[in-house]
Design a protein around this motif. Structure first.
Motif, PDB file in Angstrom:
ATOM      1  N   UNK A 162       4.122   2.871   3.240  1.00 51.99           N
ATOM      2  CA  UNK A 162       2.760   2.694   3.758  1.00 51.99           C
ATOM      3  C   UNK A 162       2.736   1.787   4.985  1.00 51.99           C
ATOM      4  N   UNK A 163       3.561   0.784   4.998  1.00 55.98           N
ATOM      5  CA  UNK A 163       3.606  -0.134   6.141  1.00 55.98           C
ATOM      6  C   UNK A 163       4.130   0.593   7.383  1.00 55.98           C
ATOM      7  N   UNK A 164       5.152   1.429   7.217  1.00 58.92           N
ATOM      8  CA  UNK A 164       5.710   2.172   8.345  1.00 58.92           C
ATOM      9  C   UNK A 164       4.716   3.203   8.878  1.00 58.92           C
ATOM     10  N   UNK A 165       3.882   3.761   8.027  1.00 54.95           N
ATOM     11  CA  UNK A 165       2.904   4.768   8.440  1.00 54.95           C
ATOM     12  C   UNK A 165       1.551   4.143   8.796  1.00 54.95           C
ATOM     13  N   UNK A 166       1.467   2.819   8.744  1.00 55.21           N
ATOM     14  CA  UNK A 166       0.224   2.095   9.017  1.00 55.21           C
ATOM     15  C   UNK A 166      -0.920   2.519   8.081  1.00 55.21           C
ATOM     16  N   UNK A 167      -0.589   2.795   6.835  1.00 54.69           N
ATOM     17  CA  UNK A 167      -1.584   3.140   5.831  1.00 54.69           C
ATOM     18  C   UNK A 167      -1.962   1.876   5.061  1.00 54.69           C
ATOM     19  N   UNK A 168      -3.127   1.852   4.413  1.00 56.77           N
ATOM     20  CA  UNK A 168      -3.509   0.669   3.619  1.00 56.77           C
ATOM     21  C   UNK A 168      -2.576   0.504   2.411  1.00 56.77           C
ATOM     22  N   UNK A 169      -2.351  -0.745   2.035  1.00 58.29           N
ATOM     23  CA  UNK A 169      -1.400  -1.036   0.959  1.00 58.29           C
ATOM     24  C   UNK A 169      -2.013  -0.900  -0.435  1.00 58.29           C
TER      25      UNK A 169
END
Length: 176
Positions: A83-90
């Motif tokens: 999620x961090x690499x795809x800039x998605x919420x955690x």
């Protein structure tokens, strides 16, 4: 071995060996045998309950339980990275990861290890303090199982009749 000791009327040694076997192979059969021997010889400290059975299983399978929890830590950690690499919420995943790591940390460092000692000598003195000069609380015979609370020098702090007492290490065999 315990059978031979029992036949030779060395009941405390037989109970010690059975308790060692029970720690590595917890089973109702061994538990019944220990309880029967203790009751027949009027020894105290051999009450088994569900908690003790579950704790013995925990000790037996500690490595597997720890590996399973750590394996469950991989899933939230990998989704956090993804999620961090795809800039998605955690969302909730970091909290699950932290909670699992806290459980592992507590299980390794602070889970109380219950230890017991079996009195092997007749006329064993239970002292009021960890000193040979302390007053004698009670004199007990061999075969009784005592829960160890702490250890100092050549003494174990034990519970006897809901009181704290101290027994010399030379008079007992510790179940590890």
């Amino acid at each position: 071995m315990a059978f031979v000791k029992e036949k030779n009327n060395e009941i405390p040694k037989a109970l010690y060996l059975l308790n060692l076997y029970y720690e590595y192979n917890p089973s109702p059969f061994v538990e019944r045998k220990i309880t029967e021997l203790a009751k027949r010889n009027e020894y105290s400290g051999y009450q088994f309950g569900e908690f003790e059975f579950i704790f013995m299983l925990y000790r037996k399978y500690f490595d597997y339980v720890l590996a399973a929890i750590l394996l469950f830590c991989v899933l939230p950690f990998s989704t956090i990275i993804k999620n961090k690499l795809r800039n998605e919420p955690l969302t909730y995943k970091p909290m699950v990861f932290i909670v699992l790591l806290c459980i592992v940390y507590y299980g390794i460092n602070y889970a109380k290890i219950y230890r017991y000692a079996i009195v092997m000598n007749q006329h064993t003195y239970l002292m009021a303090a960890p000193s040979a000069a302390a007053s004698v609380q009670e004199i007990i015979g061999d075969g009784h199982r005592l829960p160890i609370e702490a250890e100092t020098d050549m003494w174990y702090e034990v519970k006897w009749n809901d009181k704290v007492a101290y027994v010399n290490k030379n008079n007992v065999e510790v179940l590890q």
